[in-house]
Design a protein around this motif. Structure first.
Motif, short mmCIF file in Angstrom:
data_model
loop_
_atom_site.label_atom_id
_atom_site.label_comp_id
_atom_site.label_asym_id
_atom_site.label_seq_id
_atom_site.Cartn_x
_atom_site.Cartn_y
_atom_site.Cartn_z
N LYS A 65 -0.41 19.64 26.96
CA LYS A 65 0.95 19.14 27.18
C LYS A 65 1.58 18.99 25.80
CE LYS A 65 2.76 14.78 28.87
NZ LYS A 65 2.41 13.58 29.62
N THR A 66 2.68 19.66 25.57
CA THR A 66 3.24 19.71 24.22
C THR A 66 4.02 18.46 23.86
OG1 THR A 66 5.17 20.93 25.03
CG2 THR A 66 3.33 22.23 24.18
N VAL A 67 3.33 17.34 23.88
CA VAL A 67 3.94 16.10 23.39
C VAL A 67 4.28 16.27 21.91
CG1 VAL A 67 3.57 13.64 22.95
CG2 VAL A 67 2.72 14.66 25.06
N ASP A 68 3.40 16.95 21.18
CA ASP A 68 3.66 17.19 19.76
C ASP A 68 4.94 17.99 19.58
OD1 ASP A 68 2.35 19.37 20.97
OD2 ASP A 68 1.53 20.07 19.05
N GLY A 69 5.13 19.01 20.41
CA GLY A 69 6.33 19.84 20.31
C GLY A 69 7.60 19.09 20.66
N SER A 70 7.55 18.27 21.70
CA SER A 70 8.75 17.54 22.10
C SER A 70 9.12 16.48 21.07
CB SER A 70 8.56 16.92 23.48
OG SER A 70 7.50 15.98 23.50
N VAL A 71 8.10 15.81 20.52
CA VAL A 71 8.35 14.81 19.48
C VAL A 71 8.93 15.48 18.23
CG1 VAL A 71 7.22 13.23 17.84
CG2 VAL A 71 6.65 13.12 20.28
N TYR A 72 8.34 16.60 17.85
CA TYR A 72 8.83 17.35 16.68
C TYR A 72 10.27 17.80 16.89
CZ TYR A 72 9.09 20.97 13.05
OH TYR A 72 9.46 21.74 11.97
N ASP A 73 10.56 18.39 18.06
CA ASP A 73 11.91 18.89 18.34
C ASP A 73 12.94 17.77 18.27
OD1 ASP A 73 10.84 21.39 18.77
OD2 ASP A 73 11.01 21.32 20.96
N PHE A 74 12.57 16.59 18.79
CA PHE A 74 13.52 15.48 18.78
C PHE A 74 13.78 15.00 17.35
CE2 PHE A 74 14.20 10.83 18.78
CZ PHE A 74 15.49 10.85 19.31
N ILE A 75 12.72 14.83 16.58
CA ILE A 75 12.90 14.40 15.19
C ILE A 75 13.76 15.41 14.43
CG2 ILE A 75 11.73 13.93 12.99
CD1 ILE A 75 9.34 12.92 14.65
N LYS A 76 13.51 16.69 14.64
CA LYS A 76 14.29 17.75 13.99
C LYS A 76 15.76 17.64 14.36
CE LYS A 76 14.57 22.83 13.68
NZ LYS A 76 15.89 23.05 14.31
N SER A 77 16.04 17.35 15.61
CA SER A 77 17.44 17.27 16.06
C SER A 77 18.19 16.16 15.35
CB SER A 77 17.50 17.07 17.57
OG SER A 77 17.19 15.73 17.95
N VAL A 78 17.46 15.10 14.98
CA VAL A 78 18.10 13.95 14.33
C VAL A 78 18.18 14.12 12.82
CG1 VAL A 78 17.98 11.45 13.94
CG2 VAL A 78 17.35 12.39 16.18
N VAL A 79 17.04 14.39 12.18
CA VAL A 79 16.99 14.35 10.71
C VAL A 79 17.40 15.66 10.04
CG1 VAL A 79 15.20 12.58 10.80
CG2 VAL A 79 14.54 14.97 10.51
N LYS A 80 17.27 16.77 10.73
CA LYS A 80 17.63 18.05 10.11
C LYS A 80 18.91 18.63 10.70
CE LYS A 80 15.75 22.57 8.77
NZ LYS A 80 16.90 23.39 9.21
N ASP A 81 18.94 18.77 12.03
CA ASP A 81 20.11 19.39 12.65
C ASP A 81 21.31 18.46 12.74
OD1 ASP A 81 18.41 21.52 13.02
OD2 ASP A 81 17.97 21.04 15.11
N LYS A 82 21.04 17.15 12.65
CA LYS A 82 22.11 16.14 12.76
C LYS A 82 22.84 16.22 14.10
CE LYS A 82 21.12 15.04 8.50
NZ LYS A 82 20.31 13.84 8.22
N LYS A 83 22.14 16.71 15.11
CA LYS A 83 22.67 16.77 16.47
C LYS A 83 21.62 16.19 17.41
CE LYS A 83 25.52 20.90 15.66
NZ LYS A 83 25.78 22.31 16.08
N PRO A 84 21.50 14.89 17.44
CA PRO A 84 20.43 14.24 18.20
C PRO A 84 20.39 14.65 19.67
CG PRO A 84 21.57 12.65 16.81
CD PRO A 84 22.39 13.90 16.79
N GLU A 85 19.19 15.03 20.12
CA GLU A 85 19.01 15.29 21.54
C GLU A 85 19.24 14.00 22.32
OE1 GLU A 85 15.55 18.76 21.53
OE2 GLU A 85 15.01 16.67 21.91
N SER A 86 19.74 14.13 23.54
CA SER A 86 19.86 12.98 24.43
C SER A 86 19.72 13.48 25.86
CB SER A 86 21.20 12.27 24.24
OG SER A 86 22.28 13.13 24.57
N GLY A 87 19.55 12.55 26.77
CA GLY A 87 19.35 12.95 28.15
C GLY A 87 17.94 13.47 28.38
N VAL A 88 17.72 14.02 29.56
CA VAL A 88 16.39 14.51 29.92
C VAL A 88 16.11 15.84 29.26
CG1 VAL A 88 14.92 15.28 31.82
CG2 VAL A 88 16.42 13.30 32.14
N GLN A 89 15.00 15.90 28.53
CA GLN A 89 14.51 17.12 27.90
C GLN A 89 13.22 17.51 28.61
OE1 GLN A 89 16.38 18.60 25.36
NE2 GLN A 89 17.84 16.94 25.79
N ALA A 90 13.32 18.49 29.51
CA ALA A 90 12.18 18.84 30.38
C ALA A 90 11.35 19.96 29.78
CB ALA A 90 12.69 19.23 31.75
N TYR A 91 10.05 19.71 29.69
CA TYR A 91 9.10 20.69 29.17
C TYR A 91 8.17 21.12 30.31
CZ TYR A 91 10.68 19.65 24.44
OH TYR A 91 11.45 19.52 23.30
#
Length: 344
Positions: free
Chosen positions: A275-301
């Motif tokens: 289960k890609t918990v690592d991938g979902s956590v990484y993607d979320f951090i990236k959206s905030v600190v690098k992309d500056k477009k924070p994910e929100s809402g349901v992100q389904a994997y």
């Protein structure tokens, strides 16, 4: 005298090391702005060889790739929602952004924290919190577990299979339900023994001795394949199957065949429901600190997105790969609808 498994000893040592590293200045000065990433583990914390470690993997990679600092906290046995809220609030107050709660048990406290700290970007793993500043990182555990059930159904020789859940929560019943359906669809003759480490409590994810005891009981009743969705408790079950020739464990969350803490048992790990918990956590951090477009809402994997999968590490299920891949295709194409709860 109560037996203490080698997994438990290793887990304590790993947790102690993780605490010492965190405590020795890995975070910025309290009260600073943009202090880094805050991560709040569920019971068992880093070093559980399972769910929390998967989140830690994504967190570690993000900190390295994006050159940011971080602070880790861990829920203790017996923590109330108020205790958990205080942990999240301490991270937000100190300027950590984003702040991530690992596990559904953070739901009430993170809901409250997100309402209080509206300028902080939060995420929760394995639950849904309806707020503009929260990303809900959820996985299709039942779909991946269906494939684990297919593998168990094809590999069991006794036609007796076991499932060990950390607790009887709706989330863990998703694992049990998918596994149950995959097993029955593949091998109708097989029976399934389902047991919970701790009914009604997340403490069941940090009890490797109890997990080992349950597994040994199953093995004594001729169960020869055991799938555990029980965090650190599942490590105890893996230890048990390694001690009995001709029996298999199915790992969970990460690819446990490659878990260094379980290396001595890897030849008894049939496969892992990754289960890609690592991938979902990484993607979320990236959206905030690098992309500056924070994910929100349901992100389904889900299975189609690659959010869950079955590992072929060790080569133990290579002979049945065509049947597993056929089942996977049917789920993705909608020909198989996987149940999302366990049916007694």
């Amino acid at each position: 005298m109560r037996r203490v498994s080698t997994i438990a000893v290793a887990g304590i040592a790993t947790a102690a090391l993780a605490f010492s590293v965190t405590a020795c200045g890995s975070s910025s000065e309290e009260g600073s702005k943009d202090a880094g990433v805050g991560l709040a583990y569920d019971v068992g914390g880093r070093g559980d060889h399972s769910f929390n470690d998967s989140a830690a993997k994504g967190y570690d990679k993000a900190l390295k790739d994006f050159d940011v600092k971080g602070k880790e906290l861990t829920a203790k046995d017996g923590d109330t929602d108020a205790d958990r809220y205080d942990k999240l609030a301490s991270l937000a107050e100190a300027g950590y952004n984003p702040v991530i709660g690992v596990g559904y048990a953070w739901t009430p406290s993170l809901t409250k924290a997100a309402k209080k700290y509206k300028d902080t970007d939060f995420a929760i793993v394995d639950s849904v919190v309806d707020a503009k500043n929260v990303a809900s990182l959820v996985s299709a555990e039942h779909e991946g577990s269906y494939l684990a059930g297919v593998a168990a159904g094809l590999k069991t020789k006794s036609n007796k299979v076991g499932f060990i859940g950390g607790t009887d929560s709706a989330l863990i019943k998703k694992f049990a339900g998918g596994f149950q359906q995959g097993l029955k669809d593949t091998n109708p003759k097989a029976s399934l023994d389902v047991q919970w480490v701790q009914v009604g409590s997340p403490k069941g994810f940090g009890m490797p001795d109890r997990g080992k005891d349950i597994a040994e009981g199953m093995l004594s009743n001729k169960v020869d394949v055991i799938f555990s969705a029980a965090g650190g408790s599942g490590a105890g079950a893996i230890e048990a199957t390694a001690g009995k020739k001709g029996t298999w464990s199915i790992g969970v969350d990460g690819d446990q065949y490659y878990d260094k803490g379980l290396a001595q048992y890897k030849n008894s790990i049939l496969t892992s429901m990754v289960k890609t918990v690592d991938g979902s956590v990484y993607d979320f951090i990236k959206s905030v600190v690098k992309d500056k477009k924070p994910e929100s809402g349901v992100q389904a994997y889900d299975l189609k997105r690659g959010g869950v999968s079955l590992s072929y590490s060790g080569g133990f299920i290579n002979d049945i790969k065509p049947k597993i891949e056929a089942a996977k295709k049917k789920i993705i194409d909608g020909q198989i609808k996987v149940q999302d709860t366990y049916k007694d």
